[in-house]
Design a protein around this motif. Structure first.
Motif, PDB file in Angstrom:
ATOM      1  N   VAL A   1      33.220  38.829  38.402  1.00  0.00           N
ATOM      2  CA  VAL A   1      34.211  39.890  38.393  1.00  0.00           C
ATOM      3  C   VAL A   1      33.502  41.183  38.021  1.00  0.00           C
ATOM      4  CG1 VAL A   1      36.395  40.695  37.442  1.00  0.00           C
ATOM      5  CG2 VAL A   1      35.962  38.246  37.674  1.00  0.00           C
ATOM      6  N   SER A   2      33.782  42.251  38.760  1.00  0.00           N
ATOM      7  CA  SER A   2      33.189  43.547  38.445  1.00  0.00           C
ATOM      8  C   SER A   2      34.310  44.561  38.266  1.00  0.00           C
ATOM      9  CB  SER A   2      32.256  43.996  39.565  1.00  0.00           C
ATOM     10  OG  SER A   2      33.016  44.290  40.716  1.00  0.00           O
ATOM     11  N   GLY A   3      33.976  45.728  37.737  1.00  0.00           N
ATOM     12  CA  GLY A   3      34.991  46.765  37.549  1.00  0.00           C
ATOM     13  C   GLY A   3      35.963  46.391  36.443  1.00  0.00           C
ATOM     14  N   ARG A   4      37.038  47.137  36.354  1.00  0.00           N
ATOM     15  CA  ARG A   4      37.976  46.945  35.236  1.00  0.00           C
ATOM     16  C   ARG A   4      39.388  47.234  35.724  1.00  0.00           C
ATOM     17  NH1 ARG A   4      36.269  50.351  30.132  1.00  0.00           N
ATOM     18  NH2 ARG A   4      37.760  51.911  30.843  1.00  0.00           N
TER      19      ARG A   4
ATOM     20  N   ALA B   1      39.391  45.969  39.272  1.00  0.00           N
ATOM     21  CA  ALA B   1      38.499  44.819  39.142  1.00  0.00           C
ATOM     22  C   ALA B   1      38.449  44.074  40.476  1.00  0.00           C
ATOM     23  CB  ALA B   1      38.981  43.890  38.027  1.00  0.00           C
TER      24      ALA B   1
END
Ligand SMILES: Cc1cc2nc3c(=O)[nH]c(=O)nc-3n(C[C@H](O)[C@H](O)[C@H](O)COP(=O)(O)O)c2cc1C
Ligand code: SF4
Ligand code: SF4
Ligand code: SF4
Ligand code: FES
Ligand code: FES
Lengths: 582, 277
Positions: free
Chosen positions: B169-172, B176
């Motif tokens: 998982v990347s980003g927020r 995400a």
């Protein structure tokens, strides 16, 4: 078993050097083949992965972003799969994963309420016109000197311009109720000798003589509860960890302080850093934990350097180390910088962040007292909570209880900002009324429309609550919260709809994204509020929608961020300060 | 679990349920036939309890609790169909349906209907997940407009099965996404094309290239497919395969969850090697 698969990108010599210096000899040891499966498998929590955050900080400072080559180098040194390194790097506001396209520093400008009132948007525009790279963002923990700036350095250290320019405004000296702030502005924060001259390390000496049980007994008898927001009894937490066998336990000072409107921990750490160290050491000895951690928010460069200095000095004379204060007990402290993520103040997200994982909260139970940092029993306390231990130990619980109320003994730090003439840190006995506090800070009471208590995760109260005694029990009875101690009054010159919408935007921006109620709920809540128009009532179906969303966030979210994300909005609706029907 | 561990009894909707120690509330629900929606849970993956669609009311708890991951404790009193439970489940499904394309997630769509989710309540200018379909090889595609971020593919690729860690998982927050490092194309990443992620995806965000191509021309017809069990012939491990056949062509290959060799997982040869059959 697992060989890392890396792309062809290579780090620049500068990136390599920066990372290698940050990881240090512990993290940089040669990786043996046998370790690789351990790194990839379940046991990797015990590995050197906790160097990931420092390594990413080093890359960001060196190159202005986490480049593919730099990321590969970190992945290789720490044996972490590159996709996971990217997942971690892209989680944090202070790390970029795309090329910034310039080689300069970046100025972060706070656009949260206190700073917006003080002209933050104009400042940001002005800086941009002057050619600076500007990033508008959430509260920087300097609300008392709004509009706030933080410069993320490239080729220069991170710094806060106001640290050089604005003299520190303190509560008036000499007041007897100033317990936690008594040394602020008096002691030399860079000198252990000066700290000793002002009574420093007296409490630790007393605590060593008392022994762990008596210390925990005193903290319990004093009725101390946590100042980090959840108001959990500190003695109960310490006792639970003390009861766990073995020395492989942790105590953590949660100095991530990112609640909008809150800056008390910063001032404590900048101006009396040894006090936090001393009290954290007492916590370690009392609970039998050999390792202490300070997790400090990334935007606090001065507090960070003061603490680093303090740790070095304390270690040099044996207040930290193998034989703390000749107690025969071992305890040492490591400091870790956050990187721009409000959620990392949530205690289990904080553990993941230190361990080198994404700062996503864990499901509870299990609770930190049984399974915390690295899966070990852990005490997490706010810095303000910790420094309360010093007067409790030095003067005893009875004397401590001479101020405050039965259920809220002692004093409380409040952070005042917003519509007032004398923003700053105020230490008052529990039970002081909201009116008295606001008057002390120079609020024009007759123009007051609402006060936000406890920051974005808190609640609005109206002028009818001015006589609210500021205690845990009175706030609860009134359906409000003291939260982090942020107190933000707004007068009739402030666009309250914009303030509330900004709070919703804050949660949307800070949600970790792990669970559906909060990931989507904070987004939809913000979208509904963006439709607010001054003077027009909120349509019934929009109100219903806000209500439905608030319920699922409160009921089904994983952590406190989701649980509180609708609180301020709802209180604003209930008070009729937004969306009022005509 | 060992026989020395005591059994626990919990009460689910007024029925007492005896469970072996270590069971979850969900195990209890299933043992008494209480149908419970799940998205991020699978019996062969570690629960990440992120979707929150399985929440139930636990007496004495301030908030609802996730049935899939909360261990059953003696004396727990559970409600699975209270107004609070129905409200939260409805909102979770409504939130997802308002954000991503559930058009090929039949089970989720059915649950959304069951709980009366009304994604039309959100404005037309709401944020939605909007990503190009990633078609980077002949084996499977990734259409993240359908992704509900259940983490199952990440778990299947990493700790729980494959040990490749090709995706994370990347980003927020709402931004995400499941991603390789810097979103590099799959062939450049650590992916070994075991297809285990495709097998666990509940929304068809990950789908076999054959299915994707057949759908594109309107020729994907599950109702006309037959499934044949066989043992993979590539090596000596003995993985069971389920071959899905449509019009005399193999269009997909899965692995039975209940098989004690594979637990639903395969390698590239078994999963994708049927081009040679
Ligand atoms: C979203 C979120 C952010 C938080 N941020 C902080 C923080 O910055 N500092 C802090 O001490 N506690 C913070 N907390 C509370 C911690 O989880 C924890 O309760 C606290 O650190 C315990 O210390 P105490 O008992 O001394 O209050 C936060 C909680 C949530 C849900
Ligand atoms: S409530 Fe929000 S911040 Fe907390 S785990 Fe869920 S998505 Fe993350
Ligand atoms: S095909 Fe296998 S290796 Fe590739 S991403 Fe999916 S689970 Fe990971
Ligand atoms: S791609 Fe599929 S399996 Fe992966 S998180 Fe998204 S919905 Fe879940
Ligand atoms: S620094 Fe701007 S509101 Fe706190
Ligand atoms: S199935 Fe339980 S939280 Fe997703």
């Amino acid at each position: 078993m697992v060989d890392l698969h890396l792309t062809a990108d290579v780090a620049s010599p500068g990136e390599r050097a920066a990372v290698d210096a940050a990881i240090g000899p512990d993290g940089a040891v040669v990786v043996h083949e046998s370790e690789r499966s351990i790194v990839a498998g379940r046991t990797r929590r015990q590995s050197r992965r906790h160097w990931l955050l420092p390594a990413l900080h080093a890359l960001q400072a060196e190159a202005g972003w986490i480049s593919p080559g730099g990321l590969n180098h970190v992945a290789d040194r720490l044996q972490i799969p590159p996709a996971e390194v990217f997942g971690v790097a892209s989680f944090y506001g202070l790390f970029r994963t795309d090329d910034p396209g310039h080689t300069g520093s970046v100025t972060h400008v706070c656009v949260d309420p206190a700073c917006e009132i003080a002209g933050a948007s104009d400042l940001a525009d002005e800086l941009e016109r002057a050619g600076s790279a500007v990033q508008r963002g959430p509260c920087l923990g300097q609300c008392e000197r709004a509009p706030a700036r933080f410069v993320q350095g490239r080729g220069e250290p991170d710094h806060v311009p106001a640290d050089d320019a604005v003299p520190f405004r303190l509560p008036r000296p000499g007041q007897p109720h100033r317990r936690l702030t008594a040394r602020l502005g008096v002691v030399d924060p860079t000198s252990l000798d000066s700290y000793r001259e002002h009574g420093g390390y007296g409490a630790l000496t007393t605590a060593i003589a008392m022994g762990p049980d008596a210390v925990i007994e005193a903290v319990t008898a004093a009725g101390l509860w946590g100042r980090g927001g959840a108001a959990f009894p500190t003695g109960v937490k310490w006792r639970a960890v003390a009861a766990q066998p073995g020395p492989d336990k942790h105590v953590v000072a949660n100095a991530d302080e990112s609640e909008p409107g809150t800056f008390k921990d910063r001032l404590l750490m900048e101006h009396d850093p040894f006090a936090l160290l001393e009290s954290l050491t007492i916590a370690g000895l009392a609970t039998g934990a050999e390792r202490g951690w300070i997790y400090i928010r990334g935007e606090y460069p001065l507090a960070t350097s003061r603490l680093r200095q303090a740790i070095d000095q304390a270690r040099a004379v044996g207040w930290l180390g193998a034989d703390v204060g000749a107690s025969g007990r071992s305890f040492d402290v490591e400091l870790r910088r956050g990187a721009g993520a409000y959620i990392c103040g949530e205690e289990t997200a904080l553990f993941n962040s230190i361990e080198g994982f994404r700062g996503e909260p864990r499901n509870k139970p299990p609770y930190p007292t049984t399974s915390g940092l690295f899966g070990r029993p852990t005490v997490v306390n706010n810095p303000e909570t910790l420094v309360n231990v010093l007067p409790i130990i030095s003067a005893g619980p009875a004397a401590y209880r001479s101020l405050g109320t039965d259920d809220s003994p002692g004093t409380k730090l409040f952070c005042l900002s917003g519509s007032l003439r004398r923003p700053g840190l105020y230490e008052v006995p529990f039970g002081t009324t909201l009116r008295a506090l606001l008057l002390a800070a120079g609020t024009e009471i007759d123009r007051l429309r609402a006060v936000l208590l406890g920051g974005a995760a808190g609640t609005f109260v109206g002028p009818e609550s001015l006589d609210l005694p500021l205690t845990l029990e009175d706030a609860r009875a009134a359906g409000a919260t003291l939260g982090s101690g942020a107190v933000m009054p707004f007068d009739d010159r402030v666009d309250l709809a914009a303030v509330v919408t900004r709070i919703a935007e804050f949660f949307r921006h800070e949600s970790c994204g792990q669970c559906v109620p909060c990931r989507v709920g904070t987004t939809r809540q913000h979208e509904v509020l963006l439709q607010l128009r001054p003077g027009r009532p909120l349509a019934d179906d929009r109100r219903q929608l806000l209500d439905d969303m608030a319920r699922v966030m409160l009921d089904a979210s994983i952590c406190g961020l989701g649980h509180t994300a609708a609180g301020a909005v709802r209180s604003a609706l209930d008070l009729g300060i937004i969306g009022e029907s005509t | 679990m060992t026989s020395t561990e005591a059994a626990v009894t919990i009460r689910i909707d007024d029925t007492d349920v005896a469970l072996s120690a270590g069971s979850s509330i969900l195990d209890g629900c299933r043992s008494v036939g209480v149908d419970t929606p799940t998205i991020c849970y699978a019996d062969n993956l570690t629960p990440v309890n992120a979707c929150r669609v399985c929440v139930v009311e636990l007496e004495g708890s301030r908030t609802l609790v996730p049935a899939c991951s909360r261990p059953a404790e003696d004396g727990m009193v559970i409600r699975t169909d209270s107004e609070r439970v129905r409200h939260s489940r409805r909102m979770v499904l409504e939130f997802l349906a308002s954000s991503v394309d559930l058009g090929q997630a039949d089970e989720l769509t059915a649950w959304a209907e069951h709980y009366g989710a009304d994604p039309g309540r959100y404005g037309a200018d709401r944020a939605v997940v909007s990503e190009p379909v990633r078609v980077q090889d002949n084996l499977y595609i990734r259409d993240y407009d359908r992704c509900v971020l259940c983490y199952k593919c990440v778990e299947a690729c990493g700790e729980d099965a494959q040990q490749s860690f090709a995706i994370a998982v990347s980003g927020r927050g709402f931004d995400a996404r499941i991603s390789t490092e810097f979103d590099v194309e799959l062939p450049e990443s650590a992916c070994v094309y075991c297809g285990n992620c495709v097998a666990v995806c509940p929304t068809n965000a990950l789908q076999f290239r054959t299915e994707f191509d057949l759908r594109a021309v309107g020729e994907w017809r599950p109702e006309d497919q037959t499934v044949t069990r066989t043992v993979c012939s590539y090596c000596g491990v003995g993985c069971n395969l389920e071959l899905h056949v449509q019009d005399d062509h193999i269009v997909a290959c899965t692995s039975p969850h209940d098989h004690d060799v594979t637990w639903g997982n395969l390698c590239i040869k078994g999963r994708f090697g049927w081009g040679y059959v």
